[in-house]
Design a protein around this motif. Structure first.
Motif, PDB file in Angstrom:
ATOM      1  N   CYS A   1      -1.794   1.685  -9.400  1.00  0.00           N
ATOM      2  CA  CYS A   1      -0.937   0.421  -9.774  1.00  0.00           C
ATOM      3  C   CYS A   1      -1.016  -0.056 -11.349  1.00  0.00           C
ATOM      4  CB  CYS A   1      -1.306  -0.690  -8.568  1.00  0.00           C
ATOM      5  SG  CYS A   1      -0.332  -2.275  -9.015  1.00  0.00           S
ATOM      6  N   ILE A   2       0.233  -0.176 -11.924  1.00  0.00           N
ATOM      7  CA  ILE A   2      -0.161  -0.409 -13.193  1.00  0.00           C
ATOM      8  C   ILE A   2       0.461  -1.937 -13.502  1.00  0.00           C
ATOM      9  CG2 ILE A   2      -0.105   1.898 -14.334  1.00  0.00           C
ATOM     10  CD1 ILE A   2       2.837   1.674 -14.596  1.00  0.00           C
ATOM     11  N   SER A   3       1.023  -2.545 -12.567  1.00  0.00           N
ATOM     12  CA  SER A   3       1.424  -3.949 -12.858  1.00  0.00           C
ATOM     13  C   SER A   3       0.053  -4.735 -13.064  1.00  0.00           C
ATOM     14  CB  SER A   3       2.223  -4.426 -11.740  1.00  0.00           C
ATOM     15  OG  SER A   3       1.951  -4.152 -10.447  1.00  0.00           O
ATOM     16  N   GLY A   4       0.029  -5.690 -14.017  1.00  0.00           N
ATOM     17  CA  GLY A   4      -1.208  -6.219 -14.279  1.00  0.00           C
ATOM     18  C   GLY A   4      -2.100  -6.530 -13.105  1.00  0.00           C
TER      19      GLY A   4
ATOM     20  N   PRO B   1       1.690 -13.119  10.134  1.00  0.00           N
ATOM     21  CA  PRO B   1       1.574 -11.948   9.159  1.00  0.00           C
ATOM     22  C   PRO B   1       2.777 -10.591   9.632  1.00  0.00           C
ATOM     23  CG  PRO B   1      -0.485 -12.699   9.676  1.00  0.00           C
ATOM     24  CD  PRO B   1       0.379 -13.348  10.523  1.00  0.00           C
ATOM     25  N   GLN B   2       3.502 -10.480   8.622  1.00  0.00           N
ATOM     26  CA  GLN B   2       4.407  -9.338   9.064  1.00  0.00           C
ATOM     27  C   GLN B   2       3.787  -8.088   8.177  1.00  0.00           C
ATOM     28  OE1 GLN B   2       7.848 -11.741   8.427  1.00  0.00           O
ATOM     29  NE2 GLN B   2       8.481 -11.327  10.471  1.00  0.00           N
ATOM     30  N   ALA B   3       4.696  -7.199   8.487  1.00  0.00           N
ATOM     31  CA  ALA B   3       4.507  -5.830   7.834  1.00  0.00           C
ATOM     32  C   ALA B   3       5.767  -5.019   7.887  1.00  0.00           C
ATOM     33  CB  ALA B   3       3.325  -4.973   8.465  1.00  0.00           C
ATOM     34  N   ALA B   4       6.153  -4.193   6.933  1.00  0.00           N
ATOM     35  CA  ALA B   4       7.392  -3.448   6.742  1.00  0.00           C
ATOM     36  C   ALA B   4       6.854  -2.191   6.221  1.00  0.00           C
ATOM     37  CB  ALA B   4       8.237  -4.077   5.562  1.00  0.00           C
ATOM     38  N   GLN B   5       7.165  -1.244   7.172  1.00  0.00           N
ATOM     39  CA  GLN B   5       6.889   0.173   6.718  1.00  0.00           C
ATOM     40  C   GLN B   5       8.181   1.026   6.151  1.00  0.00           C
ATOM     41  OE1 GLN B   5       5.446   2.081  10.314  1.00  0.00           O
ATOM     42  NE2 GLN B   5       3.030   1.363   9.641  1.00  0.00           N
ATOM     43  N   PHE B   6       7.602   1.654   5.350  1.00  0.00           N
ATOM     44  CA  PHE B   6       8.759   2.650   4.752  1.00  0.00           C
ATOM     45  C   PHE B   6       8.012   3.870   4.270  1.00  0.00           C
ATOM     46  CE2 PHE B   6       7.070   0.147   1.555  1.00  0.00           C
ATOM     47  CZ  PHE B   6       6.876   1.254   0.362  1.00  0.00           C
TER      48      PHE B   6
ATOM     49  N   GLN C   1       0.804  -1.095  -0.120  1.00  0.00           N
ATOM     50  CA  GLN C   1      -0.041   0.040   0.136  1.00  0.00           C
ATOM     51  C   GLN C   1       0.982   1.253   0.000  1.00  0.00           C
ATOM     52  OE1 GLN C   1      -2.337  -0.915   3.758  1.00  0.00           O
ATOM     53  NE2 GLN C   1      -4.248  -1.115   2.302  1.00  0.00           N
ATOM     54  N   LEU C   2       0.464   2.068  -0.704  1.00  0.00           N
ATOM     55  CA  LEU C   2       1.409   3.412  -0.932  1.00  0.00           C
ATOM     56  C   LEU C   2       0.456   4.463  -0.534  1.00  0.00           C
ATOM     57  CD1 LEU C   2       3.300   3.048  -3.911  1.00  0.00           C
ATOM     58  CD2 LEU C   2       4.271   2.489  -1.702  1.00  0.00           C
ATOM     59  N   THR C   3       0.663   5.343   0.374  1.00  0.00           N
ATOM     60  CA  THR C   3      -0.440   6.468   0.728  1.00  0.00           C
ATOM     61  C   THR C   3       0.197   7.750   0.703  1.00  0.00           C
ATOM     62  OG1 THR C   3      -0.241   5.790   2.739  1.00  0.00           O
ATOM     63  CG2 THR C   3      -2.365   5.179   1.682  1.00  0.00           C
TER      64      THR C   3
ATOM     65  N   LEU D   1       5.693  10.180   0.767  1.00  0.00           N
ATOM     66  CA  LEU D   1       4.928   9.175   0.502  1.00  0.00           C
ATOM     67  C   LEU D   1       5.083   7.724   1.524  1.00  0.00           C
ATOM     68  CD1 LEU D   1       3.908   8.038  -2.544  1.00  0.00           C
ATOM     69  CD2 LEU D   1       5.585   6.272  -1.895  1.00  0.00           C
ATOM     70  N   ALA D   2       3.946   7.307   2.118  1.00  0.00           N
ATOM     71  CA  ALA D   2       4.268   6.271   3.115  1.00  0.00           C
ATOM     72  C   ALA D   2       3.799   5.108   2.581  1.00  0.00           C
ATOM     73  CB  ALA D   2       3.318   6.716   4.525  1.00  0.00           C
ATOM     74  N   GLY D   3       4.387   4.048   2.914  1.00  0.00           N
ATOM     75  CA  GLY D   3       4.285   2.696   2.183  1.00  0.00           C
ATOM     76  C   GLY D   3       4.194   1.587   3.547  1.00  0.00           C
TER      77      GLY D   3
END
Lengths: 193, 1144
Positions: free
Chosen positions: B991-994, B1036-1041, B981-983, B1023-1025
């Motif tokens: 998103c443009i990848s198929g 379940p894990q999450a990575a923030q950037f 997710q990008l916000t 931009l937060a991701g």
């Protein structure tokens, strides 16, 4: 559209040249020479159409000509003109000249270049056929000639004055009519007519 | 002889009297003209005539200058001047007096004045401006004759710019009570329409009124307009069909007054005009055509009297019937009519019959069959014009079976003719037929040899070009080899004979072919023979310099054997001292290349020259240089055409009405600008006069494209032949004629049918059967498929590559000269190890990336023909080896260095610590993005054990900013249920990848592509991701950037001209001012340096530098805004003014 009208004699001497498209003076002379060259070497019993004047537009255009006694009448036209139609037009032109000059001959064309041009102007205007009826053309030309005669009659008067009289705006004239003491006001009412 | 003496003697008195008259100046003018003419007609030589006319002109000059000359005398003088002009002698001094006469004379004199003006001047003449007022006055005169004269002169020539001045008055004349005036007004308006269509746009309704005029004469005049209008755009005048049909029906039915009859035919010219209009209206339109069938039939029926003018109507009628949607019954009658024409003993009608046949056989070749004997007779007609028309007809019915006979007939005619026009025309046709239908190689080469030797140097240049292309293009199979070998052999034998009579063009073709393909016969003859023949050719006196350079070019290709090298050295010695620089150059090349075999092999490889040729027609390798020069203050390039125009503009009077002209509005702007302290760069540019005003610049763009078109026209074949080809090949659906004469079953009986009572002899019949073969029973198939039946080999191959036609066209023709250009380059860069990757097809060693880069460049440059527009390519382009290879400085933006992905990898070997060490992310770039400019890979975040790493990269696409997120999985286990997710509230991210990726296998990299658009402009956005994922055996894990994007990433250069910039400057509302320091470097001027920095850092397009002001432009991706910046330099500081069309 008619691109040019040329008249020259059997020796290639130009007797009338009228171009409806702009060419430089040199080109015009070259066109006359080339056209004469093309036309003069043709026999009497071949067709009256020619293609292949290089100068006057190449394959787009064609030459339509008639040979009368000592003169060649050549019309350079583009593809939008009917060949036989133009041939007929040349005939009308020559007949009109004949009528105007009473048995036209080469000398008439030489000495009255301006008149020939005026006749032509009543037939072809800006490269388009304007009038094809001989009587109509003659009527127009005559109307102008009449004026010439009347003008010659009052040749004594300065030309400017004559034309000033001619151009005077007639409706203005009655406004200042004075009869004795009574000045009649002439209102511009239409009913007063 | 005595004749001449007599004439001269009789001319003498007139000459003398003329002399005395010139002095007296008061004698009757008519006798003067008479004398002049008498004098001229009695002269015997051109020289004498010249002398006499010179004298006459002198006297005219004297008289017109004299203040005592009355208008009346002036009139006579003008007639004399007209006469002299007609004979071709300039009387330019009288032009102004002609105008004066038209202005001031009485009606009669005026008439002569107008006549003289219309004969002397043309619409470009500036004198005409003096006439405008007079014309206007006369148009408003109460005297009909004056109005008529004015209208006549207006339709003969009138300056385009002055039309608005008189248009209302002329328009008014459409309602004049006199029909002659209305008629002339209509024609004058038609003339206006022809020269300036948009100026009379508003009076189209009045044209309709003229069409409905109660006077047939006015209606006839209006048909001129409608013929033109309908020709240009038949669709919008379909509603007039009914009226036209009605008019024609009335005319044909004799409803017009008898005055309009000509030889008892009702208004024939009007009928012709109407029939033409109907043809345009009914073309390919069944509904409209159906409306006119009846009246066409009636015209055909009525026109039966035996006079030329009725034939004119018939001819037009036939043409119309064959143009509109076909109706079998009518076609039958029309065909009968054509038969009458063709069989007519009158030669004019025969000519027209052949013309009509030529026209109709394009639709149905069967129509020629009944007339074959006549056609054969016409082939031997005494009139050349008839012969040529017949050949034209045969050209139209040529197919693979009769081509040899027809071409033979054409060549026969060509051998006899001596006029250039027919030669050029026919040679082109023969070449076309030979290419299309040649039955075999031998015939083809022999025919082309005749074409070249007969066509000589007058033929169209594309004939040899196409021939050479055809030879060169073939795939290297046996057939092609045979063709080439045969060509070589036939040329060798030609050269062994007498070459003095061969035209230069042919010699050039010969030398090219020999140079290119002699190696094919090398094995069977001694190697120096061809070389010797060429050398002999070189030494012959009649060989032109151009041909010599072709020969030298061929020798350069041939000098492989020792014998040849010796010969070459010999030749070089002679020509390296030539006065002609081209020859000297060629000789030098020959010298060097004959000695250096290796270099020669590289420059001129024997095989496959054509295939690898690529020409950079836009000269993009010079763009760097150009932009440098522009940045350094050079004036932008102006094409010769435009320079001319500028000159004219400078000289010419300004014809624009004052209220509308640009400078005023600008100067008023400048006042407000000064008040608001916002100075317009456009204004500056105008006052500084550096690059002229906006119109000029927009012209410049136009002229660039113009120039390209010009090139295409010179080399391109498309215009002339392709058109004919399509016309010839379009199979028009035509109903079979039920005419028994034409029934396809019985072609033999038709052959025997005597055409005009004469018994045709055997020979002619034989000729007929050979000429008309293939037109018989199976002919319709043949017609449709005749392109297919032709030998494939000789057909012109479609040129697939769509790069500019100019380069295509020239690729063959100037192959040798172009390879010479390569030679030049090589010679000048002999020691340069850089491969010249530009145009030397021979030496091209481009990598795939480079190629793709180049094609990309191509599209850009095609989009912006403006030289400056290509600047952005320099900026955005990756490995522009083109530029560097040629030793030009490429402008490399300082922030993001773009080299191709491989070198990028080398240059920045894993700069980030968390980044997986040897995972080449660049290789994971999607193919479609790999050639584009992009940023470095920015590490975003990684796991504790660096089993997962995220990196980002921005790709600057022309129309979008693409953000790539690389997910590198360094663990053995795959990642599952991944969601990225990008916000960001300022950005719009899609998103443009198929399909959104779900999982990443162990030790692999996945890429997510997003396009990013700014919703609101801000200098910096964060931009937060969030990436959530799951390992097979885990939670379940999450990575923030987070990632910051700057405004500059969204800017793209905006390529505008200075003129457009000026317009934008005025129209944009928002502005912002800021004082900044100028960047100073040692080498550059501060302003240039600053601009360069701006260009590099912010993707700006530098539009122009005007004095101390630089203007740059950029646009924001997908936003509404276009920003233009102006930078004003002054004492170490610069003021930045940003104006925006959108928001700031």
């Amino acid at each position: 559209m008619i691109k040019a009208i040329l008249i020259f004699n059997n020796h290639g001497k130009p007797r009338l040249s009228k171009f409806y498209e702009h060419y430089s003076e040199d080109t015009e002379q070259q066109i006359i020479r080339e056209t004469f060259h093309l036309v003069s070497k043709r026999d009497e019993n071949v067709c009256n159409f020619l293609e292949g004047g290089m100068l006057i537009g190449g394959s787009e255009n064609k030459l339509i000509y008639r040979h009368y006694a000592t003169l060649y009448f050549v019309f350079c036209v583009d593809s939008s003109e009917s060949e036989l139609g133009i041939l007929g037009l040349i005939q009308v032109f020559v007949e009109t000249l004949d009528k105007c000059f009473e048995n036209v001959c080469e000398l008439d064309l030489i000495f009255h270049v301006d008149k020939v041009h005026n006749i032509l102007a009543e037939m072809v205007m800006g490269g388009m056929v304007l009038e094809t009826n001989m009587n109509e053309i003659i009527t127009q030309v005559d109307a102008q000639n009449k004026m010439e005669k009347s003008e010659a009659g009052i040749a004594g008067a300065p030309a400017r004055a004559v034309s000033a009289v001619k151009n005077m705006n007639l409706p203005e004239m009655p406004r200042n009519i004075n009869i004795g003491d009574i000045s009649i006001k002439v209102p511009n009412l239409p009913s007063f007519k | 002889m005595s004749d001449v003496v007599e004439k001269t003697l009789s001319a003498l008195p007139s000459l003398l009297s003329l002399d005395s008259q010139a002095g007296a100046g008061k004698l009757s003018p008519s006798s003067k003209l008479g004398n002049l003419i008498k004098g001229i007609t009695e002269l015997t030589s051109k020289h004498e005539e010249e002398k006499l006319i010179k004298k006459e002109l002198e006297s005219i000059k004297e008289q017109v200058a004299s203040p005592n000359t009355t208008m009346r005398q002036m009139k006579e003088i003008m007639v004399r001047a007209i006469y002299c002009e007609m004979l071709g002698y300039q009387a330019s001094f009288s032009y102004i007096h002609a105008i004066k006469l038209a202005q001031q004379g009485s009606v009669l004199e005026k008439r002569v004045g107008y006549l003289a003006v219309s004969l002397f001047l043309n619409e470009t003449d500036e004198f005409l401006l003096l006439l405008v007022n007079t014309v206007l006055k006369d148009l408003q005169s109460t005297n009909l004759i004056e109005v008529c004269m004015a209208l006549t002169v207006v339709s003969q020539m009138f300056p385009k710019d002055m039309i608005p001045a008189i248009l209302p008055v002329v328009e008014e004349k459409l309602t004049h009570p006199k029909e002659i005036i209305r008629r002339k007004a209509v024609l004058a308006l038609y003339k206006f329409y022809l020269i300036a269509p948009n100026q009379v746009q508003h009076i189209h309704s009045k044209f309709r009124k003229a069409l409905c005029d109660k006077d047939p004469g006015v209606m006839t005049a209006s048909l001129h307009i409608y013929l033109q209008l309908i020709k240009e755009n038949p669709e919008s005048y379909k509603d007039l069909t009914g009226s036209m049909v009605t008019i024609l029906r009335q005319v044909v039915g004799g409803k017009l007054p008898l005055d309009f009859n000509y030889h008892s035919v009702p208004a024939p010219w009007l009928q012709i005009q109407l029939l033409r209009i109907l043809a345009y209206l009914g073309k390919e339109d069944q509904g409209t055509s159906e409306m006119m069938y009846d009246v066409l039939e009636e015209s055909l029926r009525r026109a039966e009297m035996n006079h030329n003018i009725t034939y004119a109507i018939l001819f037009e009628c036939v043409k119309t019937i064959y143009t509109v949607h076909p109706k079998s019954q009518l076609l039958e009658k029309a065909a009968e009519c054509i038969g009458n024409f063709v069989l007519s003993p009158k030669i004019n009608l025969k000519y027209l019959g052949l013309k009509a046949l030529t026209y109709v056989v394009q639709q149905d070749a069967n129509l020629a069959l009944p007339h074959q004997m006549t056609i054969i007779e016409c082939l031997d007609h005494s009139d050349v014009i008839i012969k040529r028309e017949t050949l034209e007809l045969l050209f139209r019915i040529t197919n693979a079976q009769n081509v040899t006979v027809i071409v033979e007939k054409m060549l026969e005619f060509l051998r006899l003719t001596c006029d250039d026009y027919s030669t050029i025309d026919l040679v082109g046709k023969v070449a076309e037929l030979a290419e299309k239908y040649a039955p075999d190689n031998v015939w083809f080469i022999q025919t082309m040899n005749s074409v070249f030797s007969l066509g000589g140097d007058v033929m169209q240049p594309d004939i040899p070009n196409n021939f050479l292309r055809l030879l060169a293009e073939g795939v290297d199979n046996v057939e092609d080899r045979q063709l080439r070998l045969f060509a070589v052999d036939s040329y060798v034998s030609l050269l062994q004979g007498v070459t003095a009579k061969l035209p230069q063009r042919f010699l050039q073709v010969i030398s090219w072919v020999l140079g290119e393909y002699s190696y094919l016969r090398e094995e069977e003859s001694d190697p120096g023979s061809v070389m010797r023949l060429l050398a002999r050719l070189l030494d012959q006196r009649h060989t032109s310099t151009e041909t010599r350079s072709w020969v030298l070019g061929a020798m350069t290709k041939l000098c492989s054997s020792p014998v040849s090298v010796a010969l070459a050295r010999d030749v070089c010695e002679r020509y390296s001292g030539s006065l002609n620089t081209v020859l000297r150059q060629k000789a030098q090349e020959l010298m060097i290349l004959s000695q250096d075999t290796k270099l020669r092999a590289r420059v001129l490889p024997a095989e496959g020259r054509l295939e690898s040729l690529e020409v950079d027609s836009s000269l993009s390798f010079l763009d760097g240089y150009v932009s440098e020069a522009l940045a350094a203050g050079a004036a932008p390039y102006k094409s010769p055409h435009q320079r001319q125009e500028d000159l004219v503009q400078e000289k010419a009077l300004s014809l624009e009405p004052y209220g509308l002209s640009l400078p005023v509005s600008l100067s008023s702007c400048s006042i407000t600008d000064r008040l608001t302290d916002r100075r317009s760069p456009t204004l500056l540019s105008m006052s500084s006069g550096l690059s002229g005003n906006s119109t000029e610049l927009s012209h410049q763009e136009g002229s660039t494209t113009l120039k390209l078109e010009g090139v295409k026209r010179v080399w391109g074949k498309d215009g002339y032949l392709a058109q004919q080809q399509s016309a010839g090949e379009t199979p028009t659906p035509l109903v079979e004629l039920p005419n028994p004469l034409l029934s396809p079953q019985s072609p033999p009986s038709q052959t025997q049918k005597p055409s005009s009572g004469l018994e045709p002899d055997q020979e002619k019949r034989q000729l007929a059967s050979s000429l008309f073969v293939g037109l018989g029973s199976h002919n319709s198939v043949c017609l449709m498929g005749r392109a297919e039946t032709a030998p494939r080999h000789f057909r012109r191959k479609p040129r697939g590559e769509s790069s500019s036609g100019a380069s295509e066209g020239s690729s063959n023709s100037s192959h040798s000269s172009r390879s010479a250009a390569v030679d030049n380059l090589l010679l000048s860069n002999l020691l340069d190890s850089t491969t010249v990757a530009s145009e030397g097809g021979a030496a091209t060693t481009t990598t795939p990336q480079q190629t793709s880069q180049r094609t990309l460049d191509h599209t850009t440059s095609n989009g912006n023909p403006h030289v400056e527009g290509t600047e952005q390519r320099v900026e955005a382009g990756g490995p522009l080896s083109l530029i560097r290879g040629n030793g030009m400085v490429a402008v490399v933006p300082p922030t993001h260095t773009q080299t191709d992905p491989q070198t990028q990898q080398d240059l920045h070997p894993a700069p980030a610590l968390e980044r997986p060490r040897d995972l080449p992310l660049a290789s994971h770039l999607p193919a479609e993005l790999s050639g584009l400019a992009r940023s470095e890979f920015t590490p975003l975040c990684s796991d504790q054990d660096s089993s997962l790493a995220l990196s980002a990269c921005r790709v600057y696409k022309e129309d979008a900013l693409v953000l790539l997120v690389f997910i590198s999985n360094n663990n053995d286990s795959a990642l599952h249920q991944m969601v990225l997710q990008l916000t960001c509230k300022e950005l719009e991210i899609s998103c443009i990848s198929g399909s959104p990726l779900k999982e990443v296998k162990g030790h692999s990299v996945s890429v997510c592509l997003h396009t990013v658009v700014m919703k609101r402009a801000s200098v910096q956005v964060e931009l937060a991701g969030l990436l959530s994922y799951q390992r097979p055996l885990g939670q379940p894990q999450a990575a923030q950037f987070s990632l910051s994007l700057s405004l500059k990433h969204f800017l793209r250069p905006l390529t505008v001209s200075t003129g457009d910039y000026g317009k934008m400057w005025l129209s944009f509302s928002h502005d912002l001012k800021q004082n900044l320091r100028l960047v100073t470097t040692e080498h550059q001027e501060p302003l240039t340096a600053t601009l360069d920095a701006l260009k590099g850092k912010l993707h700006l397009h530098v539009v122009d530098i005007i004095g101390s002001e630089g203007i740059v432009a950029c646009r924001l991706l997908q936003g509404p805004g276009q920003w233009i910046w102006s930078v004003v330099a002054g004492c170490g500081q610069w003021r930045l003014v940003v104006v925006s069309g959108g928001w700031l």
